[in-house]
Design an enzyme around this catalytic site. Structure first.
Site, mmCIF file in Angstrom:
data_model
loop_
_atom_site.group_PDB
_atom_site.id
_atom_site.type_symbol
_atom_site.label_atom_id
_atom_site.label_comp_id
_atom_site.label_asym_id
_atom_site.label_seq_id
_atom_site.Cartn_x
_atom_site.Cartn_y
_atom_site.Cartn_z
ATOM 1 N N HIS A 240 0.838 -1.208 0.000
ATOM 2 C CA HIS A 240 0.000 0.000 0.000
ATOM 3 C C HIS A 240 0.876 1.262 0.000
ATOM 4 O O HIS A 240 0.694 2.159 -0.816
ATOM 5 C CB HIS A 240 -0.920 -0.029 1.226
ATOM 6 C CG HIS A 240 -1.753 1.199 1.418
ATOM 7 N ND1 HIS A 240 -3.114 1.220 1.186
ATOM 8 C CD2 HIS A 240 -1.430 2.455 1.814
ATOM 9 C CE1 HIS A 240 -3.580 2.431 1.431
ATOM 10 N NE2 HIS A 240 -2.568 3.213 1.814
ATOM 11 N N GLU A 241 1.820 1.302 0.935
ATOM 12 C CA GLU A 241 2.635 2.523 1.080
ATOM 13 C C GLU A 241 3.537 2.718 -0.129
ATOM 14 O O GLU A 241 3.725 3.849 -0.578
ATOM 15 C CB GLU A 241 3.474 2.479 2.375
ATOM 16 C CG GLU A 241 2.651 2.339 3.652
ATOM 17 C CD GLU A 241 1.608 3.437 3.846
ATOM 18 O OE1 GLU A 241 1.687 4.480 3.177
ATOM 19 O OE2 GLU A 241 0.684 3.238 4.656
ATOM 20 N N HIS A 244 1.639 4.302 -2.930
ATOM 21 C CA HIS A 244 1.571 5.776 -2.875
ATOM 22 C C HIS A 244 2.800 6.416 -3.523
ATOM 23 O O HIS A 244 2.718 7.503 -4.081
ATOM 24 C CB HIS A 244 1.493 6.250 -1.428
ATOM 25 C CG HIS A 244 0.133 6.101 -0.808
ATOM 26 N ND1 HIS A 244 -1.030 6.387 -1.481
ATOM 27 C CD2 HIS A 244 -0.245 5.714 0.437
ATOM 28 C CE1 HIS A 244 -2.071 6.169 -0.675
ATOM 29 N NE2 HIS A 244 -1.612 5.752 0.492
ATOM 30 N N HIS A 250 -5.652 7.071 -2.604
ATOM 31 C CA HIS A 250 -6.517 6.070 -1.982
ATOM 32 C C HIS A 250 -7.680 5.736 -2.918
ATOM 33 O O HIS A 250 -8.241 6.622 -3.554
ATOM 34 C CB HIS A 250 -7.049 6.581 -0.645
ATOM 35 C CG HIS A 250 -6.034 6.426 0.444
ATOM 36 N ND1 HIS A 250 -5.931 7.305 1.485
ATOM 37 C CD2 HIS A 250 -5.073 5.493 0.636
ATOM 38 C CE1 HIS A 250 -4.945 6.912 2.276
ATOM 39 N NE2 HIS A 250 -4.408 5.818 1.783
ATOM 40 N N CYS A 251 -8.010 4.464 -2.955
ATOM 41 C CA CYS A 251 -9.061 3.995 -3.855
ATOM 42 C C CYS A 251 -10.435 4.299 -3.253
ATOM 43 O O CYS A 251 -10.656 4.081 -2.058
ATOM 44 C CB CYS A 251 -8.903 2.494 -4.073
ATOM 45 S SG CYS A 251 -10.040 1.840 -5.279
ATOM 46 N N CYS A 256 -10.261 -2.516 -1.823
ATOM 47 C CA CYS A 256 -9.006 -2.593 -2.572
ATOM 48 C C CYS A 256 -7.834 -2.351 -1.631
ATOM 49 O O CYS A 256 -7.969 -1.662 -0.613
ATOM 50 C CB CYS A 256 -9.076 -1.521 -3.659
ATOM 51 S SG CYS A 256 -7.533 -1.068 -4.438
ATOM 52 N N CYS A 275 -7.563 -3.369 -6.951
ATOM 53 C CA CYS A 275 -8.781 -3.485 -7.760
ATOM 54 C C CYS A 275 -8.412 -3.251 -9.232
ATOM 55 O O CYS A 275 -7.276 -2.860 -9.541
ATOM 56 C CB CYS A 275 -9.799 -2.454 -7.279
ATOM 57 S SG CYS A 275 -9.412 -0.786 -7.830
ATOM 58 N N CYS A 278 -6.828 0.278 -9.890
ATOM 59 C CA CYS A 278 -5.492 0.467 -9.307
ATOM 60 C C CYS A 278 -4.470 -0.450 -9.978
ATOM 61 O O CYS A 278 -3.319 -0.061 -10.170
ATOM 62 C CB CYS A 278 -5.530 0.248 -7.797
ATOM 63 S SG CYS A 278 -6.560 1.483 -6.967
#
Ligand SMILES: [Zn+2]
Ligand SMILES: [Zn+2]
Length: 324
Positions: A240-241, A244, A250-251, A256, A275, A278
């Site tokens: 996740h990080e 970015h 952010h979705c 997601c 998702c 993304c």
């Protein structure tokens, strides 16, 4: 008005505009749940793609839209402004990964036992598969950061700003981004209780703590499957990080991996996967064949006892490879 002054005023107005649109710092409208049509369009025009790619970037009933009305009051979307970002919006502003800066670096910070070093090796492998980019572990850094003992937990914490400053100096020339991971808790300013992590997107460095992903941190018993849970949480936070760092917001469309999270409970409910929108953003940035990448992820999950994710991936690969 003097020409330079006029340029400065225009730049300042543009900056305020960007701050409002991206972060809603002056006015925070309530989150607007997206319609099903908007969710379907979030991955952009699929008609230009071949059959497999069209499937890879469409839900096929395997991703659930965010159910805003079912979120509880403490959920991320109830307390944060999120502008959302479709694939088209992303592609219009992101040119692709830099050819000269094409490596990801993981930096272990502080005490790592042999157990957490194994975790680091797994994160490195998953990172290289997930981002289709070589990933390296840097030598553990031996910096002195400001620290304190947290009055609630009685545990030591490191000041994130000091770490970010030190990382800016350490950043290798070929680094696309660098993530420091630590088993020590973090705090951003003295008035805050703690923070899971902090990043400088312009500097493409970030630091994240895995301390609170281990039940022992809260004095709770480690259950038999705690290593699996720690691994799953660490993979999620790392992916996740780092996502970015590729300028993915952010979705706001599907459940997601890129959904914002306010708590450990919310992180645990966040899917392990990107998702369709993304995923297409990431593939635009780092170029991969979604099926090849999924296949490598599947091997990783099977080798590490992450059965639920492996089962989902098998179905996903089958769906993409399905004959007409
Ligand atoms: Zn985030
Ligand atoms: Zn998404």
């Amino acid at each position: 008005m003097d020409f330079k002054l006029r340029v400065l005023v225009y730049l300042f107005i543009a900056l305020l505009f960007v701050l409002q649109v991206r972060f809603g710092i002056f006015y925070r409208p309530e989150f607007r749940p997206r319609t099903l049509a908007e969710i379907e369009r979030s991955a952009g025009d699929l008609s230009v793609l071949d059959k497999k790619a069209r499937r890879a970037y469409s839900s096929g009933g395997m991703f659930e839209p965010i159910e805003y009305e079912k979120l509880n009051g403490s959920a991320w979307l109830k307390s944060h402004y999120e502008p959302g970002q479709t694939f088209d919006e992303f592609a219009a502003s992101y040119g692709g990964a830099d050819e000269k800066r094409n490596r990801l670096y993981l930096l272990p910070l502080g005490e790592f036992t042999s157990e957490t070093s194994i975790l680091m090796d797994k994160l490195k492998l998953y990172c290289s598969i997930f981002f289709n980019m070589p990933c390296e572990i840097m030598k553990p850094a031996d910096f002195k950061f400001r620290s304190r003992i947290n009055s609630h937990t009685g545990k030591p914490q490191l000041l994130t700003g000091d770490i970010i400053k030190a990382m800016n100096k350490l950043l290798p020339a070929d680094a696309y981004a660098m993530l420091a991971l630590t088993m020590t808790d973090l705090y951003p300013v003295s008035s805050w209780n703690f923070v899971f992590g902090q990043a400088s997107l312009t500097g493409r460095v970030g630091v994240y703590s895995l301390a609170r992903y281990d039940p022992e941190f809260f004095g709770r018993k480690r259950e038999a499957d705690y290593q699996r849970i720690l691994l799953e949480r660490s993979l999620k936070v790392m992916a996740h990080e780092t996502g970015h760092m590729f300028y993915m917001y952010h979705c706001v469309f599907y459940k997601c991996l890129m959904n914002g999270s306010n708590s450990l409970v919310e992180t645990d409910m966040t899917p392990m996967f990107l998702c369709p929108a993304c995923l297409r953003k990431l593939s635009h940035a780092v170029k991969f064949d979604p099926v090849v990448r999924y296949g490598r992820m599947l091997e990783f999950f099977e080798a590490n006892g992450l059965g639920t994710s492996a089962v989902w991936l098998k179905k996903r690969i089958e769906y993409i490879n399905m004959p007409e």
